[in-house]
Design an enzyme around this catalytic site. Structure first.
Site, PDB file in Angstrom:
ATOM      1  N   ARG A 157      66.488   7.996 -56.783  1.00  0.00           N
ATOM      2  CA  ARG A 157      66.824   8.075 -55.103  1.00  0.00           C
ATOM      3  C   ARG A 157      65.737   7.077 -54.572  1.00  0.00           C
ATOM      4  NH1 ARG A 157      65.138  14.769 -54.088  1.00  0.00           N
ATOM      5  NH2 ARG A 157      66.874  15.243 -54.548  1.00  0.00           N
ATOM      6  N   GLN A 213      58.390  10.661 -51.221  1.00  0.00           N
ATOM      7  CA  GLN A 213      59.657  10.365 -51.541  1.00  0.00           C
ATOM      8  C   GLN A 213      60.771  10.050 -50.717  1.00  0.00           C
ATOM      9  OE1 GLN A 213      62.747  13.197 -53.953  1.00  0.00           O
ATOM     10  NE2 GLN A 213      62.160  11.439 -54.826  1.00  0.00           N
ATOM     11  N   GLU A 256      71.607  15.259 -52.651  1.00  0.00           N
ATOM     12  CA  GLU A 256      72.523  14.454 -53.656  1.00  0.00           C
ATOM     13  C   GLU A 256      73.821  15.034 -54.671  1.00  0.00           C
ATOM     14  OE1 GLU A 256      68.828  12.446 -55.679  1.00  0.00           O
ATOM     15  OE2 GLU A 256      69.469  12.773 -57.895  1.00  0.00           O
ATOM     16  N   LEU A 279      69.482  16.672 -44.400  1.00  0.00           N
ATOM     17  CA  LEU A 279      69.380  16.116 -45.258  1.00  0.00           C
ATOM     18  C   LEU A 279      71.407  16.562 -46.236  1.00  0.00           C
ATOM     19  CD1 LEU A 279      68.104  15.301 -48.244  1.00  0.00           C
ATOM     20  CD2 LEU A 279      68.980  17.264 -49.202  1.00  0.00           C
ATOM     21  N   PHE A 303      72.725  14.895 -61.599  1.00  0.00           N
ATOM     22  CA  PHE A 303      72.110  15.029 -60.375  1.00  0.00           C
ATOM     23  C   PHE A 303      71.208  13.086 -60.974  1.00  0.00           C
ATOM     24  CE2 PHE A 303      69.627  17.282 -57.078  1.00  0.00           C
ATOM     25  CZ  PHE A 303      70.763  18.400 -56.197  1.00  0.00           C
ATOM     26  N   ARG A 357      60.017  11.675 -57.888  1.00  0.00           N
ATOM     27  CA  ARG A 357      60.542  13.068 -58.340  1.00  0.00           C
ATOM     28  C   ARG A 357      62.155  13.307 -58.671  1.00  0.00           C
ATOM     29  NH1 ARG A 357      62.921  17.967 -55.502  1.00  0.00           N
ATOM     30  NH2 ARG A 357      63.431  16.383 -53.612  1.00  0.00           N
ATOM     31  N   HIS A 397      64.664   9.946 -48.991  1.00  0.00           N
ATOM     32  CA  HIS A 397      66.685  10.885 -49.379  1.00  0.00           C
ATOM     33  C   HIS A 397      66.736   9.650 -49.340  1.00  0.00           C
ATOM     34  CE1 HIS A 397      69.063  12.941 -50.553  1.00  0.00           C
ATOM     35  NE2 HIS A 397      68.550  13.749 -51.550  1.00  0.00           N
ATOM     36  N   HIS A 436      61.509  12.144 -47.553  1.00  0.00           N
ATOM     37  CA  HIS A 436      62.414  14.077 -48.325  1.00  0.00           C
ATOM     38  C   HIS A 436      60.917  14.634 -49.125  1.00  0.00           C
ATOM     39  CE1 HIS A 436      65.237  17.043 -50.099  1.00  0.00           C
ATOM     40  NE2 HIS A 436      64.670  16.277 -50.705  1.00  0.00           N
TER      41      HIS A 436
HETATM   42  C1  LIG Z   1      65.934  19.735 -46.864  1.00  0.00           C
HETATM   43  C2  LIG Z   1      64.951  20.134 -48.343  1.00  0.00           C
HETATM   44  C3  LIG Z   1      66.464  20.086 -49.794  1.00  0.00           C
HETATM   45  C4  LIG Z   1      66.400  20.370 -50.390  1.00  0.00           C
HETATM   46  N1  LIG Z   1      66.770  19.963 -51.473  1.00  0.00           N
HETATM   47  C5  LIG Z   1      65.731  20.757 -53.184  1.00  0.00           C
HETATM   48  C6  LIG Z   1      66.822  21.011 -54.706  1.00  0.00           C
HETATM   49  O1  LIG Z   1      68.063  20.816 -54.176  1.00  0.00           O
HETATM   50  N2  LIG Z   1      66.547  21.194 -54.900  1.00  0.00           N
HETATM   51  C7  LIG Z   1      65.030  21.235 -55.453  1.00  0.00           C
HETATM   52  O2  LIG Z   1      64.105  20.973 -56.931  1.00  0.00           O
HETATM   53  N3  LIG Z   1      64.014  20.673 -54.255  1.00  0.00           N
HETATM   54  C8  LIG Z   1      64.429  20.214 -53.089  1.00  0.00           C
HETATM   55  N4  LIG Z   1      63.878  20.045 -51.923  1.00  0.00           N
HETATM   56  C9  LIG Z   1      62.543  20.054 -52.414  1.00  0.00           C
HETATM   57  C10 LIG Z   1      62.030  21.304 -52.425  1.00  0.00           C
HETATM   58  O3  LIG Z   1      62.541  22.575 -52.214  1.00  0.00           O
HETATM   59  C11 LIG Z   1      60.456  22.073 -51.702  1.00  0.00           C
HETATM   60  O4  LIG Z   1      59.948  20.858 -52.599  1.00  0.00           O
HETATM   61  C12 LIG Z   1      60.829  23.229 -52.175  1.00  0.00           C
HETATM   62  O5  LIG Z   1      61.334  24.299 -52.296  1.00  0.00           O
HETATM   63  C13 LIG Z   1      58.997  23.697 -51.766  1.00  0.00           C
HETATM   64  O6  LIG Z   1      58.124  25.052 -52.103  1.00  0.00           O
HETATM   65  P1  LIG Z   1      57.336  25.723 -51.599  1.00  0.00           P
HETATM   66  O7  LIG Z   1      57.038  26.840 -52.276  1.00  0.00           O
HETATM   67  O8  LIG Z   1      55.865  24.797 -52.497  1.00  0.00           O
HETATM   68  O9  LIG Z   1      56.807  25.474 -50.201  1.00  0.00           O
HETATM   69  P2  LIG Z   1      57.927  25.693 -49.056  1.00  0.00           P
HETATM   70  O10 LIG Z   1      58.577  26.427 -48.794  1.00  0.00           O
HETATM   71  O11 LIG Z   1      57.710  24.525 -47.927  1.00  0.00           O
HETATM   72  O12 LIG Z   1      56.393  26.496 -47.838  1.00  0.00           O
HETATM   73  C14 LIG Z   1      55.278  26.475 -47.465  1.00  0.00           C
HETATM   74  C15 LIG Z   1      54.602  27.646 -47.491  1.00  0.00           C
HETATM   75  O13 LIG Z   1      53.417  27.486 -46.553  1.00  0.00           O
HETATM   76  C16 LIG Z   1      53.553  28.047 -45.414  1.00  0.00           C
HETATM   77  N5  LIG Z   1      52.350  27.572 -44.681  1.00  0.00           N
HETATM   78  C17 LIG Z   1      51.612  26.352 -44.913  1.00  0.00           C
HETATM   79  N6  LIG Z   1      50.357  25.911 -44.108  1.00  0.00           N
HETATM   80  C18 LIG Z   1      50.538  27.119 -43.758  1.00  0.00           C
HETATM   81  C19 LIG Z   1      49.138  27.760 -42.884  1.00  0.00           C
HETATM   82  N7  LIG Z   1      47.914  26.961 -42.551  1.00  0.00           N
HETATM   83  N8  LIG Z   1      48.763  28.640 -42.807  1.00  0.00           N
HETATM   84  C20 LIG Z   1      49.713  29.834 -42.982  1.00  0.00           C
HETATM   85  N9  LIG Z   1      50.880  29.515 -43.883  1.00  0.00           N
HETATM   86  C21 LIG Z   1      50.963  28.438 -44.305  1.00  0.00           C
HETATM   87  C22 LIG Z   1      54.760  28.088 -44.502  1.00  0.00           C
HETATM   88  O14 LIG Z   1      54.999  29.143 -43.956  1.00  0.00           O
HETATM   89  C23 LIG Z   1      55.601  28.378 -45.894  1.00  0.00           C
HETATM   90  O15 LIG Z   1      55.664  29.988 -46.255  1.00  0.00           O
HETATM   91  C24 LIG Z   1      64.572  20.054 -50.790  1.00  0.00           C
HETATM   92  C25 LIG Z   1      63.534  19.945 -49.651  1.00  0.00           C
HETATM   93  C26 LIG Z   1      63.993  19.841 -48.694  1.00  0.00           C
HETATM   94  C27 LIG Z   1      63.377  19.780 -46.967  1.00  0.00           C
END
Ligand SMILES: Cc1cc2nc3c(=O)[nH]c(=O)nc-3n(C[C@H](O)[C@H](O)[C@H](O)COP(=O)(O)OP(=O)(O)OC[C@H]3O[C@@H](n4cnc5c(N)ncnc54)[C@H](O)[C@@H]3O)c2cc1C
Length: 613
Positions: free
Chosen positions: A284, A236, A251, A248, A118, A384, A238, A349
């Site tokens: 990136r 960031q 990568e 997306l 990566f 990142r 992408h 991203h």
């Molecule tokens: C398309 C894409 C591909 C990616 N690919 C990679 C990868 O290959 N490798 C990597 O390391 N990272 C990747 N990332 C980044 C990574 O996926 C995220 O940073 C990570 O999954 C975030 O997880 P999280 O648990 O912090 O939040 P999220 O999974 O975004 O969850 C947020 C949660 O908060 C809840 N929520 C938000 N506000 C409220 C509220 N006010 N009240 C109640 N609930 C609320 C939502 O319902 C959700 O359940 C990618 C991101 C994207 C967008």
């Protein structure tokens, strides 16, 4: 009124991992998510998750220190080095843990967890489950929590509930208020500990790979309750998102060997000083900037986009390792990625900044924790590395759960809060009733769109003082216009006019912190590229930006970066050669390095007892 020892806001990977820890420690917990947990944005993660498993031979064996070094370097030296080391050291352990729980990682021919290269990493270090890694991890974790909960029922899910307010008194958490989207009723939750795991803020940009739910509202709730935000200017972008929809394209595609081409089929990255060595797998920020430069030079295909060309990889490899890319190219661009190049453009991203927390996920408010993309520990600094954020969710999600559990075991439970909760509920109800009564002619959907376009135009990949100030003015005007948003539909069930107005108000708070941080950071570092200050300035800006909420806008201050392992070097490439571990004795970094790695398990070995079922 609900009563819980702990409340987790967010059902993505970070929230679920924290929940696992709390439930394992028999702590009565509520997990509130505005969408069903498995529809969180974590589900969309494609490429993979980093850990120095060393499963792919590449000269010298990989180890966690090399992972930490690459991450520090990738952060452009503004990541806290003790936090980075903690994450990289725990990484193999957390990966094998989730693998033992059933996560279906892709395999090498020998049956080990497969790893791919990566951007910005010196080794093929990214473990993956084809190109649906987030999906595989999220479902595994959800299943395990359901299984655990079947026995002890310590966890209650509140799905499609939207948290609108965090109640803090005397600098400690007292409760939260949430809106049940299905009924439109507001409910108070009494709790001593809250973990914010609400993900990133990508949707404040019009071009973003993020899910529509990633608005920043969760951060805004903590921010308004008194928690600080850190390093919000680092956003960031992408390089490869589908032209038009900005879905997306992982990568992982470039990691596997896909090329980026201009309108004459040339690998144009070779023409730019900062990408000519690493080419498609340069970090990136560098690739995204050079793509925009190439487009501006007039070398875009149809004057609009560049090409991501997978064809040289062959049908077998693409189908095996990148099936999601084939599917999305076909469904959303009508392209057969095996025989045709994919039209791509850069888009927002990831949010490197977030709620300011220490290495144990604690904010400055007692009982308030943050983890995952919503938090800034900070392990990503100014940029990142791909694969490090899925890792952050499982490492720091677990730490947040542990820290909240420890806090709860120490404090004396008080029951004097009935009055406080009732008055907070009355106030919140009145606020929402007032919104319902509004008859103004502005629309929250339209204002949200205008805000996100202004963010893309004024505080995008390239920034300068004039644009940034103009962006801030635009934002202030949009904020004013929010007072004139009318809610035409008066029903309570799933009232999206109300919902988006609440989201919009939160997003504007966050967007303001992003712009103000960017105006004051008069240097270029990682993803924050100022055309009027193109150089990194360690003398004046090797520090974290802290934003504190005030009704007039963010109040900025600064905090030192934790160094102690790698000396900041002038440029990305020079730093590779002059790695100078400092390790001053007694520093947190030195202690972390000296401590044995938590557990470098080989696959198929038993997990420590604490984690067995
Ligand atoms: C398309 C894409 C591909 C990616 N690919 C990679 C990868 O290959 N490798 C990597 O390391 N990272 C990747 N990332 C980044 C990574 O996926 C995220 O940073 C990570 O999954 C975030 O997880 P999280 O648990 O912090 O939040 P999220 O999974 O975004 O969850 C947020 C949660 O908060 C809840 N929520 C938000 N506000 C409220 C509220 N006010 N009240 C109640 N609930 C609320 C939502 O319902 C959700 O359940 C990618 C991101 C994207 C967008």
């Amino acid at each position: 009124m609900y009563n819980f020892d702990a409340v987790i806001i967010g059902g993505g990977l970070a929230g679920l991992r924290a929940a696992y820890e709390l439930v394992n420690n028999k702590i009565k917990t509520a997990l509130i998510s505005k969408v069903y947990p498995i529809r969180s944005h974590s589900n969309a993660a494609q490429g993979g998750v980093n850990a120095a498993l060393g499963n792919i031979e590449k000269g010298l064996p990989d180890n966690w220190e090399k992972h930490a070094y690459d991450t520090i370097k990738g952060s452009d030296y503004i990541g806290d080095q003790d936090a980075i080391m903690k994450m990289c050291k725990e990484a193999p352990y957390r990966i094998y843990e989730i693998e033992h729980w059933g996560c279906p990682f892709s395999r090498t021919d020998e049956g080990r967890i497969a790893q791919r290269p990566f951007g910005g990493s010196g080794f093929p270090r990214t473990a993956y489950a084809t190109d649906r890694t987030g999906h595989a991890m999220l479902h595994t974790l959800y299943e395990q929590i359901m299984r655990k909960n079947e026995k002890n029922k310590y966890l209650t899910f509140f799905d499609e509930w939207f948290v609108t307010k965090l109640i803090v008194k005397d600098k400690s958490v007292k409760g939260i208020i949430a809106l049940d989207l299905k009924t439109g009723d507001l409910h108070p939750f009494r709790t001593d500990a809250a973990i914010v795991a609400t993900g990133g803020v990508g949707r404040i940009y019009s071009k973003s790979t993020n899910a529509l739910i990633n608005t920043g509202k969760g951060l805004a709730i903590a921010y308004r309750a008194g928690a600080d935000l850190k390093d919000m200017e680092f956003i960031q972008f992408h390089p490869t998102t589908l032209y038009g929809t900005n879905i997306l394209v992982t990568e992982g595609a470039r990691g596997e060997g896909a090329y980026l081409l201009n309108n004459i089929g040339e690998r144009f990255l070779k023409n730019y000083e900062d990408s000519k060595r690493a080419m498609e797998i340069a970090p990136r920020d560098i690739v995204a900037r050079n793509m925009i430069r190439e487009i501006k030079k007039g070398n875009a295909v149809n004057n609009l986009y560049l090409h991501l060309d997978l064809r040289r990889l062959g049908e077998k490899l693409i189908s095996k390792r990148l099936p999601g890319v084939i599917e999305l190219a076909r469904k959303f661009a009508g392209i057969n990625a095996i025989t045709e190049p994919i039209p791509v453009e850069p888009a927002q991203h990831y949010t490197m900044g977030g709620i300011d927390v220490d290495i144990n996920c604690r904010t400055k408010i007692d009982g308030l924790y943050a983890a995952g993309e919503a938090a800034c520990v900070s392990v990503h600094g100014a940029n990142r590395l791909g694969g490090n954020s899925l890792l952050e969710t499982i490492v720091f999600g677990c730490i947040a759960g542990e820290a909240a559990g420890e806090y709860l075991s120490k404090i004396k439970k008080k029951n004097e809060r009935m009055y406080l909760m009732e008055s907070a509920l009355r106030e919140e109800k009145k606020g929402i009733e007032d919104l319902y009564k509004r008859e103004g002619n502005e629309s929250s959907f339209k204002l949200f769109e205008e805000m996100s376009i202004a963010m893309w135009n004024n505080i995008g990949i390239f920034r300068n003082e004039v644009q940034l100030k103009e962006g801030l003015e635009n934002l202030k005007r949009i904020k004013e216009r929010c007072n004139n948003v009318g809610i035409r539909y008066k029903g309570k069930r799933f009232n999206f006019e109300l919902y988006w107005l609440l989201e919009l108000i939160g997003s504007i708070d966050i967007a303001e912190a992003v712009i103000m941080g960017a105006i004051e950071r008069k240097e270029s570092r990682g993803s924050h590229y100022r055309t009027d200050y193109p150089k990194r300035d360690d003398e004046n800006y090797l520090k974290h930006t802290i934003a504190t909420y005030s009704p007039e806008g963010a109040k900025l201050s600064y905090k030192p970066v934790t160094l102690g392992y790698v000396v900041p070097a002038e440029s990305y490439f020079i730093s590779r050669r002059i790695l100078t571990p400092l390790l001053p004795s007694g520093s947190p970094a030195a202690a972390l390095c000296a401590a044995p790695a938590p557990c470098i398990l080989m696959e198929n070995t038993a997990l420590p007892v604490r984690h067995r079922f």
